[in-house]
Design a protein around this motif. Structure first.
Motif, PDB file in Angstrom:
ATOM      1  N   GLY A  91     -58.220  14.146  20.361  1.00 15.39           N
ATOM      2  CA  GLY A  91     -59.093  15.283  20.607  1.00 15.39           C
ATOM      3  C   GLY A  91     -58.688  16.537  19.859  1.00 15.39           C
ATOM      4  N   ALA A  92     -57.573  16.481  19.127  1.00 13.80           N
ATOM      5  CA  ALA A  92     -57.122  17.652  18.387  1.00 13.80           C
ATOM      6  C   ALA A  92     -58.009  17.861  17.166  1.00 13.80           C
ATOM      7  CB  ALA A  92     -55.667  17.482  17.945  1.00 13.80           C
ATOM      8  N   VAL A  93     -58.187  19.094  16.775  1.00 11.42           N
ATOM      9  CA  VAL A  93     -58.955  19.412  15.576  1.00 11.42           C
ATOM     10  C   VAL A  93     -58.053  19.163  14.380  1.00 11.42           C
ATOM     11  CG1 VAL A  93     -60.111  21.249  14.309  1.00 11.42           C
ATOM     12  CG2 VAL A  93     -60.319  21.130  16.790  1.00 11.42           C
ATOM     13  N   ASP A  94     -58.567  18.441  13.393  1.00  8.38           N
ATOM     14  CA  ASP A  94     -57.779  18.102  12.209  1.00  8.38           C
ATOM     15  C   ASP A  94     -57.768  19.271  11.233  1.00  8.38           C
ATOM     16  OD1 ASP A  94     -56.354  16.684  10.264  1.00  8.38           O
ATOM     17  OD2 ASP A  94     -58.216  16.068   9.296  1.00  8.38           O
ATOM     18  N   LEU A  95     -56.619  19.926  11.133  1.00  7.87           N
ATOM     19  CA  LEU A  95     -56.453  21.019  10.180  1.00  7.87           C
ATOM     20  C   LEU A  95     -55.523  20.611   9.045  1.00  7.87           C
ATOM     21  CD1 LEU A  95     -56.009  23.969  12.708  1.00  7.87           C
ATOM     22  CD2 LEU A  95     -58.078  23.274  11.507  1.00  7.87           C
ATOM     23  N   SER A  96     -55.141  19.346   9.033  1.00 10.09           N
ATOM     24  CA  SER A  96     -54.145  18.865   8.076  1.00 10.09           C
ATOM     25  C   SER A  96     -54.730  18.562   6.704  1.00 10.09           C
ATOM     26  CB  SER A  96     -53.502  17.586   8.620  1.00 10.09           C
ATOM     27  OG  SER A  96     -54.468  16.552   8.677  1.00 10.09           O
ATOM     28  N   GLY A  97     -56.038  18.433   6.609  1.00  6.16           N
ATOM     29  CA  GLY A  97     -56.627  18.003   5.350  1.00  6.16           C
ATOM     30  C   GLY A  97     -56.412  16.521   5.121  1.00  6.16           C
ATOM     31  N   ASN A  98     -56.106  15.802   6.185  1.00  2.00           N
ATOM     32  CA  ASN A  98     -55.773  14.388   6.101  1.00  2.00           C
ATOM     33  C   ASN A  98     -56.965  13.507   6.453  1.00  2.00           C
ATOM     34  OD1 ASN A  98     -53.826  12.458   5.526  1.00  2.00           O
ATOM     35  ND2 ASN A  98     -53.267  12.207   7.660  1.00  2.00           N
ATOM     36  N   GLY A  99     -58.176  14.013   6.396  1.00  2.00           N
ATOM     37  CA  GLY A  99     -59.369  13.223   6.620  1.00  2.00           C
ATOM     38  C   GLY A  99     -59.512  12.683   8.023  1.00  2.00           C
ATOM     39  N   GLY A 100     -58.961  13.358   9.016  1.00  2.00           N
ATOM     40  CA  GLY A 100     -59.089  12.905  10.390  1.00  2.00           C
ATOM     41  C   GLY A 100     -58.115  11.814  10.768  1.00  2.00           C
ATOM     42  N   MET A 101     -57.229  11.434   9.871  1.00  2.00           N
ATOM     43  CA  MET A 101     -56.240  10.418  10.173  1.00  2.00           C
ATOM     44  C   MET A 101     -55.121  11.032  11.002  1.00  2.00           C
ATOM     45  SD  MET A 101     -57.264   7.656   8.888  1.00  2.00           S
ATOM     46  CE  MET A 101     -58.480   7.074   7.750  1.00  2.00           C
ATOM     47  N   GLU A 102     -54.698  10.321  12.023  1.00  2.00           N
ATOM     48  CA  GLU A 102     -53.686  10.851  12.935  1.00  2.00           C
ATOM     49  C   GLU A 102     -52.278  10.805  12.347  1.00  2.00           C
ATOM     50  OE1 GLU A 102     -52.240  10.237  17.555  1.00  2.00           O
ATOM     51  OE2 GLU A 102     -53.985   9.167  16.812  1.00  2.00           O
ATOM     52  N   PHE A 103     -52.018   9.832  11.468  1.00  2.00           N
ATOM     53  CA  PHE A 103     -50.686   9.664  10.898  1.00  2.00           C
ATOM     54  C   PHE A 103     -50.721   9.897   9.394  1.00  2.00           C
ATOM     55  CE2 PHE A 103     -50.879   7.054  14.683  1.00  2.00           C
ATOM     56  CZ  PHE A 103     -49.736   7.442  15.365  1.00  2.00           C
ATOM     57  N   PHE A 142     -50.522   9.466   2.060  1.00  2.00           N
ATOM     58  CA  PHE A 142     -51.800   8.900   2.499  1.00  2.00           C
ATOM     59  C   PHE A 142     -51.840   8.886   4.012  1.00  2.00           C
ATOM     60  CE2 PHE A 142     -48.848   5.433   2.251  1.00  2.00           C
ATOM     61  CZ  PHE A 142     -49.153   4.601   3.309  1.00  2.00           C
ATOM     62  N   GLY A 143     -53.035   8.766   4.546  1.00  2.00           N
ATOM     63  CA  GLY A 143     -53.231   8.798   5.987  1.00  2.00           C
ATOM     64  C   GLY A 143     -53.534   7.428   6.560  1.00  2.00           C
ATOM     65  N   ALA A 144     -53.279   7.306   7.851  1.00  2.00           N
ATOM     66  CA  ALA A 144     -53.595   6.079   8.587  1.00  2.00           C
ATOM     67  C   ALA A 144     -53.998   6.475   9.999  1.00  2.00           C
ATOM     68  CB  ALA A 144     -52.400   5.135   8.613  1.00  2.00           C
ATOM     69  N   SER A 145     -54.860   5.668  10.591  1.00  2.00           N
ATOM     70  CA  SER A 145     -55.313   5.972  11.949  1.00  2.00           C
ATOM     71  C   SER A 145     -54.351   5.441  13.004  1.00  2.00           C
ATOM     72  CB  SER A 145     -56.706   5.370  12.174  1.00  2.00           C
ATOM     73  OG  SER A 145     -56.657   3.970  11.977  1.00  2.00           O
ATOM     74  N   ARG A 146     -53.365   4.654  12.551  1.00  2.00           N
ATOM     75  CA  ARG A 146     -52.376   4.087  13.472  1.00  2.00           C
ATOM     76  C   ARG A 146     -51.036   3.997  12.745  1.00  2.00           C
ATOM     77  NH1 ARG A 146     -51.834  -1.084  11.445  1.00  2.00           N
ATOM     78  NH2 ARG A 146     -53.642  -1.851  10.306  1.00  2.00           N
ATOM     79  N   GLU A 147     -49.986   3.782  13.503  1.00  2.00           N
ATOM     80  CA  GLU A 147     -48.675   3.561  12.901  1.00  2.00           C
ATOM     81  C   GLU A 147     -48.686   2.171  12.271  1.00  2.00           C
ATOM     82  OE1 GLU A 147     -44.130   3.332  14.460  1.00  2.00           O
ATOM     83  OE2 GLU A 147     -45.368   4.980  15.207  1.00  2.00           O
ATOM     84  N   LEU A 148     -48.240   2.081  11.033  1.00  2.00           N
ATOM     85  CA  LEU A 148     -48.286   0.822  10.299  1.00  2.00           C
ATOM     86  C   LEU A 148     -47.052  -0.030  10.592  1.00  2.00           C
ATOM     87  CD1 LEU A 148     -49.610   2.225   6.911  1.00  2.00           C
ATOM     88  CD2 LEU A 148     -50.914   1.250   8.816  1.00  2.00           C
ATOM     89  N   ARG A 149     -47.180  -1.325  10.311  1.00  2.00           N
ATOM     90  CA  ARG A 149     -46.100  -2.268  10.579  1.00  2.00           C
ATOM     91  C   ARG A 149     -44.908  -1.980   9.668  1.00  2.00           C
ATOM     92  NH1 ARG A 149     -44.572  -7.116   8.537  1.00  2.00           N
ATOM     93  NH2 ARG A 149     -46.377  -7.303   7.164  1.00  2.00           N
ATOM     94  N   GLU A 150     -43.754  -1.764  10.275  1.00  2.00           N
ATOM     95  CA  GLU A 150     -42.519  -1.467   9.541  1.00  2.00           C
ATOM     96  C   GLU A 150     -42.240  -2.576   8.531  1.00  2.00           C
ATOM     97  OE1 GLU A 150     -39.148   0.554   8.328  1.00  2.00           O
ATOM     98  OE2 GLU A 150     -40.653   1.277   9.728  1.00  2.00           O
ATOM     99  N   GLY A 151     -41.945  -2.169   7.286  1.00  2.00           N
ATOM    100  CA  GLY A 151     -41.580  -3.112   6.243  1.00  2.00           C
ATOM    101  C   GLY A 151     -42.747  -3.775   5.529  1.00  2.00           C
ATOM    102  N   ALA A 152     -43.971  -3.511   5.975  1.00  2.00           N
ATOM    103  CA  ALA A 152     -45.141  -4.121   5.329  1.00  2.00           C
ATOM    104  C   ALA A 152     -45.299  -3.567   3.915  1.00  2.00           C
ATOM    105  CB  ALA A 152     -46.403  -3.840   6.139  1.00  2.00           C
ATOM    106  N   PHE A 153     -45.735  -4.404   3.000  1.00  2.00           N
ATOM    107  CA  PHE A 153     -46.034  -3.969   1.638  1.00  2.00           C
ATOM    108  C   PHE A 153     -47.508  -3.592   1.567  1.00  2.00           C
ATOM    109  CE2 PHE A 153     -42.409  -6.823   1.080  1.00  2.00           C
ATOM    110  CZ  PHE A 153     -41.554  -5.985   0.386  1.00  2.00           C
ATOM    111  N   LEU A 154     -47.790  -2.475   0.877  1.00  2.00           N
ATOM    112  CA  LEU A 154     -49.155  -1.983   0.764  1.00  2.00           C
ATOM    113  C   LEU A 154     -49.532  -1.802  -0.695  1.00  2.00           C
ATOM    114  CD1 LEU A 154     -49.104   0.934   3.385  1.00  2.00           C
ATOM    115  CD2 LEU A 154     -49.784  -1.442   3.763  1.00  2.00           C
ATOM    116  N   CYS A 155     -50.810  -2.014  -0.975  1.00  2.00           N
ATOM    117  CA  CYS A 155     -51.394  -1.656  -2.264  1.00  2.00           C
ATOM    118  C   CYS A 155     -52.272  -0.439  -2.008  1.00  2.00           C
ATOM    119  CB  CYS A 155     -52.228  -2.809  -2.819  1.00  2.00           C
ATOM    120  SG  CYS A 155     -53.088  -2.374  -4.355  1.00  2.00           S
ATOM    121  N   LEU A 156     -51.966   0.675  -2.672  1.00  2.00           N
ATOM    122  CA  LEU A 156     -52.717   1.920  -2.531  1.00  2.00           C
ATOM    123  C   LEU A 156     -53.620   2.088  -3.753  1.00  2.00           C
ATOM    124  CD1 LEU A 156     -49.653   4.209  -1.696  1.00  2.00           C
ATOM    125  CD2 LEU A 156     -51.094   2.986  -0.068  1.00  2.00           C
TER     126      LEU A 156
END
Length: 135
Positions: A51-63, A81-95
């Protein structure tokens, strides 16, 4: 009269060419670059609560993550980069990074899907240690 018409026609052509160039650079994905990283949840920041207003410029992503990332040639760059949830520790990502806009998408990948120059920066997970991707 003819000079004014030609002047307007030339100006219109310049505006149209500029619009096409801007669309190609910023919106078409023409210059997108893939970077690869590994999730490190010690480098996460959280923006507000529900419910917080996003002032981070992070596109509404919480993390928000800022992680060392590597292009297909192994060149490093810290990317945020932003994510809506905490990501799995150690996971490899392609950005997927677009110039002037930042990270457009990210997706979890397996270690064996990383380019060879990127694999050189990470240790291979032990057999059976790499968890399956989230559905």
């Amino acid at each position: 009269m003819k000079k004014t018409g030609l002047l307007w026609l030339g100006a219109a052509a310049v505006v149209i060419a500029g619009a096409i160039l801007c669309w190609t650079i910023f919106f078409s994905g023409f210059r997108d670059t893939s970077y690869y990283t590994q999730v490190d949840n010690t480098r996460i920041s959280r923006h507000g609560g529900q419910g917080a207003v996003d002032l981070s410029g992070n596109g509404g992503m919480e993390f928000s993550y800022t992680l060392p990332s590597y292009d297909e040639n192994g060149r490093q760059e810290d990317i945020t980069f932003g994510a809506s949830r905490e990501l799995r520790e150690g996971a490899f990502l392609c950005l997927t990074v677009r110039p002037g806009r930042g990270v457009m998408t990210w997706a979890e990948v397996r270690y064996d899907e990383l380019p060879p120059a990127v694999r050189a920066h990470y240790n291979a997970p032990e057999d059976g240690q790499e968890a399956p991707r989230d559905p």
